[in-house]
Design a protein around this motif. Structure first.
Motif, mmCIF file in Angstrom:
data_model
loop_
_atom_site.group_PDB
_atom_site.id
_atom_site.type_symbol
_atom_site.label_atom_id
_atom_site.label_comp_id
_atom_site.label_asym_id
_atom_site.label_seq_id
_atom_site.Cartn_x
_atom_site.Cartn_y
_atom_site.Cartn_z
ATOM 1 N N UNK A 191 -0.975 -12.869 -36.265
ATOM 2 C CA UNK A 191 0.489 -12.882 -36.352
ATOM 3 C C UNK A 191 1.038 -14.259 -35.951
ATOM 4 N N UNK A 192 0.433 -14.840 -34.905
ATOM 5 C CA UNK A 192 0.866 -16.170 -34.460
ATOM 6 C C UNK A 192 0.627 -17.210 -35.551
ATOM 7 N N UNK A 193 -0.512 -17.124 -36.227
ATOM 8 C CA UNK A 193 -0.819 -18.028 -37.338
ATOM 9 C C UNK A 193 0.189 -17.836 -38.464
ATOM 10 N N UNK A 194 0.466 -16.584 -38.773
ATOM 11 C CA UNK A 194 1.338 -16.236 -39.897
ATOM 12 C C UNK A 194 2.747 -16.787 -39.729
ATOM 13 N N UNK A 195 3.276 -16.690 -38.504
ATOM 14 C CA UNK A 195 4.677 -17.106 -38.322
ATOM 15 C C UNK A 195 4.825 -18.538 -37.812
ATOM 16 N N UNK A 196 3.766 -19.070 -37.183
ATOM 17 C CA UNK A 196 3.900 -20.392 -36.578
ATOM 18 C C UNK A 196 3.135 -21.497 -37.255
ATOM 19 N N UNK A 197 1.988 -21.162 -37.844
ATOM 20 C CA UNK A 197 1.120 -22.151 -38.505
ATOM 21 C C UNK A 197 0.795 -23.333 -37.593
ATOM 22 N N UNK A 198 0.733 -23.088 -36.282
ATOM 23 C CA UNK A 198 0.460 -24.180 -35.351
ATOM 24 C C UNK A 198 -1.042 -24.365 -35.168
ATOM 25 N N UNK A 199 -1.417 -25.564 -34.772
ATOM 26 C CA UNK A 199 -2.828 -25.871 -34.522
ATOM 27 C C UNK A 199 -3.399 -24.935 -33.458
ATOM 28 N N UNK A 200 -2.624 -24.686 -32.409
ATOM 29 C CA UNK A 200 -3.085 -23.827 -31.319
ATOM 30 C C UNK A 200 -3.385 -22.424 -31.819
ATOM 31 N N UNK A 201 -2.533 -21.899 -32.697
ATOM 32 C CA UNK A 201 -2.734 -20.542 -33.230
ATOM 33 C C UNK A 201 -4.047 -20.455 -33.999
ATOM 34 N N UNK A 202 -4.281 -21.427 -34.876
ATOM 35 C CA UNK A 202 -5.528 -21.437 -35.655
ATOM 36 C C UNK A 202 -6.742 -21.574 -34.736
ATOM 37 N N UNK A 203 -6.632 -22.437 -33.737
ATOM 38 C CA UNK A 203 -7.761 -22.652 -32.827
ATOM 39 C C UNK A 203 -8.085 -21.397 -32.024
ATOM 40 N N UNK A 204 -7.049 -20.722 -31.539
ATOM 41 C CA UNK A 204 -7.272 -19.499 -30.753
ATOM 42 C C UNK A 204 -7.976 -18.434 -31.594
ATOM 43 N N UNK A 205 -7.547 -18.294 -32.855
ATOM 44 C CA UNK A 205 -8.170 -17.308 -33.729
ATOM 45 C C UNK A 205 -9.606 -17.711 -34.056
ATOM 46 N N UNK A 206 -9.816 -18.976 -34.372
ATOM 47 C CA UNK A 206 -11.168 -19.453 -34.692
ATOM 48 C C UNK A 206 -12.102 -19.300 -33.497
ATOM 49 N N UNK A 207 -11.622 -19.648 -32.308
ATOM 50 C CA UNK A 207 -12.453 -19.518 -31.106
ATOM 51 C C UNK A 207 -12.802 -18.068 -30.802
ATOM 52 N N UNK A 208 -11.860 -17.185 -31.067
ATOM 53 C CA UNK A 208 -12.128 -15.755 -30.873
ATOM 54 C C UNK A 208 -13.252 -15.298 -31.788
ATOM 55 N N UNK A 209 -13.161 -15.673 -33.061
ATOM 56 C CA UNK A 209 -14.210 -15.289 -34.015
ATOM 57 C C UNK A 209 -15.566 -15.878 -33.612
ATOM 58 N N UNK A 210 -15.554 -17.146 -33.242
ATOM 59 C CA UNK A 210 -16.815 -17.835 -32.961
ATOM 60 C C UNK A 210 -17.445 -17.405 -31.632
ATOM 61 N N UNK A 211 -16.641 -17.356 -30.584
ATOM 62 C CA UNK A 211 -17.179 -17.186 -29.232
ATOM 63 C C UNK A 211 -17.198 -15.747 -28.722
ATOM 64 N N UNK A 212 -16.338 -14.893 -29.284
ATOM 65 C CA UNK A 212 -16.242 -13.532 -28.753
ATOM 66 C C UNK A 212 -16.668 -12.457 -29.752
ATOM 67 N N UNK A 213 -16.466 -12.708 -31.030
ATOM 68 C CA UNK A 213 -16.734 -11.679 -32.033
ATOM 69 C C UNK A 213 -17.964 -11.978 -32.891
ATOM 70 N N UNK A 214 -18.626 -13.108 -32.590
ATOM 71 C CA UNK A 214 -19.850 -13.472 -33.311
ATOM 72 C C UNK A 214 -19.626 -13.506 -34.821
#
Length: 231
Positions: A191-214
């Motif tokens: 949702x943050x990516x969708x409405x904000x398109x900020x670098x931080x939003x993309x990074x948080x989502x990418x880090x979640x996929x990579x580091x927590x969700x494998x």
């Protein structure tokens, strides 16, 4: 004539002080914090209540993680301008970092002042986003027995949502991620990516996929989407 004479007499001192500040500020902006410090210190000797200089020195000591020195300058700022929200926030931040680096018993004695400093910042500036983020961090990391509370953290996330929808989704995602509710975190980060398109939003989502969700491929795809957006 005498007044004109004194102005000319003081002119070199005034110019020297101004040059010190300008040099220091330029060095600070270039990230040369240690080089800037002596210039700020010299300027402060001539202008002991100059709040900008005091704040810069607090920031410089904070950059080097010298928390006691940072606290000294931020505390001075609070006394000079007690109605300035950001000074209370920075003081609370430095105090919190000192607590984090201290042993458990010392840290416990500091928690109350850290919390009240952030709360004071919000009272003085009801739109203060960073102070709410700081309180969220505090409440999710503290053990429940000494005041940790997901409920209180979520309350501040809800306040953030009213001030900044992106920060609202990011903070809710952050809380969910901390408590290992990864699907909930993913929804909020999306949702943050969708409405904000900020670098931080993309990074948080990418880090979640990579580091927590494998899910490294999903992480890669998110970062590629961000690169396309910037391109």
């Amino acid at each position: 004539m005498k007044s004109i004479f004194y102005i000319f007499l003081l002119m070199p001192i005034l110019l020297w002080s101004q040059t010190n500040f300008e040099k220091a500020e330029k060095l600070f902006e270039d990230g040369k914090y240690e080089s800037a410090k002596p210039y700020f210190e010299n300027y402060l000797k001539e202008n002991p209540n100059h709040t900008e200089t005091i704040e810069y020195l607090g920031d410089i000591w904070g950059q080097s993680k010298s928390w006691d020195n940072a606290i000294f300058y931020y505390k001075k700022l609070k006394k000079l301008k007690p109605s300035e929200a950001n000074y209370h926030y920075k003081y609370g931040g430095a105090l919190g970092m000192k607590a984090k680096d201290s042993n458990r018993f010392i840290a416990l004695g500091m928690i109350g002042e850290v919390r009240t400093s952030f709360e004071k910042a919000i009272i003085l500036n009801p739109k203060h986003i960073e102070a709410r983020w700081a309180l969220i961090e505090m409440y999710i990391h503290l053990p429940t027995i000494v005041g940790g509370s997901e409920t209180k953290a979520t309350n501040y996330a809800n306040e953030l949502a009213k001030l900044s929808p992106v920060d609202g989704f990011l903070s809710k995602g952050h809380i969910a991620e901390h408590f290992k509710r990864f699907s909930e975190a993913e929804k909020n980060y999306k949702k943050a990516v969708e409405i904000g398109h900020s670098k931080k939003s993309y990074q948080k989502l990418a880090n979640l996929y990579k580091n927590k969700m494998n899910m490294p491929e999903k992480a890669k795809s998110v970062l590629e989407d961000f690169a396309k957006q910037k391109g």
